[in-house]
Motif scaffolding. Structure first.
Motif, short mmCIF file in Angstrom:
data_model
loop_
_atom_site.label_atom_id
_atom_site.label_comp_id
_atom_site.label_asym_id
_atom_site.label_seq_id
_atom_site.Cartn_x
_atom_site.Cartn_y
_atom_site.Cartn_z
N LYS A 75 0.84 -1.20 0.00
CA LYS A 75 0.00 0.00 0.00
C LYS A 75 0.87 1.25 0.00
CE LYS A 75 -4.40 0.63 -0.10
NZ LYS A 75 -4.93 0.55 -1.43
N ARG A 76 1.96 1.23 0.77
CA ARG A 76 2.87 2.38 0.80
C ARG A 76 3.52 2.61 -0.57
NH1 ARG A 76 5.97 1.77 6.62
NH2 ARG A 76 4.21 2.47 7.89
N LEU A 77 3.93 1.52 -1.22
CA LEU A 77 4.51 1.65 -2.56
C LEU A 77 3.47 2.19 -3.54
CD1 LEU A 77 6.66 -1.60 -2.91
CD2 LEU A 77 7.51 0.75 -2.98
N GLU A 78 2.25 1.72 -3.41
CA GLU A 78 1.16 2.18 -4.28
C GLU A 78 0.92 3.67 -4.10
OE1 GLU A 78 -2.82 -0.13 -5.43
OE2 GLU A 78 -2.93 0.78 -3.43
N LYS A 79 0.90 4.12 -2.85
CA LYS A 79 0.70 5.55 -2.57
C LYS A 79 1.88 6.39 -3.07
CE LYS A 79 -2.40 5.13 1.37
NZ LYS A 79 -2.57 5.18 2.81
N TYR A 80 3.08 5.86 -2.93
CA TYR A 80 4.27 6.58 -3.42
C TYR A 80 4.22 6.71 -4.94
CZ TYR A 80 9.19 7.82 -4.14
OH TYR A 80 10.36 8.45 -4.51
N SER A 81 3.82 5.64 -5.61
CA SER A 81 3.70 5.68 -7.06
C SER A 81 2.68 6.75 -7.48
CB SER A 81 3.29 4.30 -7.59
OG SER A 81 3.13 4.34 -8.99
N SER A 82 1.54 6.78 -6.80
CA SER A 82 0.51 7.80 -7.10
C SER A 82 1.05 9.20 -6.84
CB SER A 82 -0.73 7.57 -6.23
OG SER A 82 -1.34 6.36 -6.58
N PHE A 83 1.79 9.35 -5.75
CA PHE A 83 2.37 10.65 -5.41
C PHE A 83 3.33 11.11 -6.52
CE2 PHE A 83 6.16 12.80 -3.74
CZ PHE A 83 5.60 13.96 -3.23
N LEU A 84 4.21 10.22 -6.97
CA LEU A 84 5.18 10.57 -8.02
C LEU A 84 4.47 10.96 -9.32
CD1 LEU A 84 7.94 7.83 -7.52
CD2 LEU A 84 8.13 10.28 -7.01
N LYS A 85 3.46 10.18 -9.69
CA LYS A 85 2.75 10.47 -10.94
C LYS A 85 2.02 11.81 -10.86
CE LYS A 85 1.02 6.29 -10.90
NZ LYS A 85 0.28 5.05 -11.18
N SER A 86 1.53 12.14 -9.69
CA SER A 86 0.82 13.40 -9.51
C SER A 86 1.80 14.58 -9.46
CB SER A 86 0.01 13.32 -8.22
OG SER A 86 -0.59 14.55 -7.96
N LYS A 87 2.85 14.45 -8.66
CA LYS A 87 3.80 15.55 -8.50
C LYS A 87 4.58 15.84 -9.78
CE LYS A 87 7.56 17.37 -5.73
NZ LYS A 87 8.24 17.41 -4.46
N PHE A 88 4.90 14.78 -10.53
CA PHE A 88 5.71 14.96 -11.74
C PHE A 88 4.93 14.62 -13.00
CE2 PHE A 88 8.67 13.90 -8.24
CZ PHE A 88 9.35 15.10 -8.18
#
Length: 196
Positions: free
Chosen positions: A175-188
């Motif tokens: 779940k943490r990896l999934e949230k990090y992936s979403s964060f990266l896609k959103s931020k960048f």
């Protein structure tokens, strides 16, 4: 067989030609073999003896952002994700059961281990998101500033596939990896362009 798309049939053809491995397959050979195996789907309208190369090419290139294929200098190679999907399609199309490919599981786990130890991910789980920079995006998805847009999308899809697979075994870290992936896609999101 109608439920299998043209794109999936081409992936099956590449899987078959590469013998289910990471092996270069020539673009022209894929055109010919796709037409041979699925003549009705890949013939030119009104000219059943000739392949519709435009249809084959269009569907072939759609496999890149799906994360199944990489193409360089008219040579195609399946990704690990592509091999996994190709295996499923082979079972479906040929009606056979193929023994589990331990190598794909090993590659997925190795990739997850790589992600877990990235500096950017460590900062994310420690709530230091303000320190996360473009380099962290590139490291997470294994791309560079020179990577073509279709390949960036393909790598993102592959990594997300690995994470969803990992989630079945390890919910908290997954779940943490999934949230990090979403964060990266959103931020960048500016690094994930619509066109190349």
């Amino acid at each position: 067989m109608d439920r299998i798309t043209k794109k999936q049939k081409i992936l099956y053809v590449i899987y078959k030609m590469s013998l289910g491995s990471i092996k270069n397959v020539r673009y022209e050979d894929i055109l010919v073999e796709s037409f041979k195996l699925f003549p009705k789907e890949f013939q030119i309208r009104y000219y059943p003896k000739y392949p519709d190369t435009d249809t084959i090419r269009r569907n072939l290139y759609q496999l890149i952002p799906d994360g199944f294929l990489k193409i360089s200098q008219r040579k195609c190679v399946l990704t690990d994700f592509g091999i996994s999907k190709g295996k499923e399609l082979k079972e479906l199309i040929e009606g056979t059961e193929i023994k589990k490919d331990e190598r794909v599981d090993y590659i997925m786990q190795r990739e997850i281990n790589r992600l877990l130890y990235l500096q950017g991910f460590k900062m994310f789980i420690n709530n230091r998101t303000d320190k996360i920079i473009e380099r962290d995006f590139y490291e997470f998805y294994k791309v560079t500033v020179r990577t073509r847009n279709l390949e960036i999308k393909g790598n993102i899809r592959t990594i997300d596939h690995f994470i969803s697979h990992y989630l079945k075994k390890e919910k908290v870290l997954g779940k943490r990896l999934e949230k990090y992936s979403s964060f990266l896609k959103s931020k960048f999101d500016n690094l994930i362009k619509e066109e190349n």
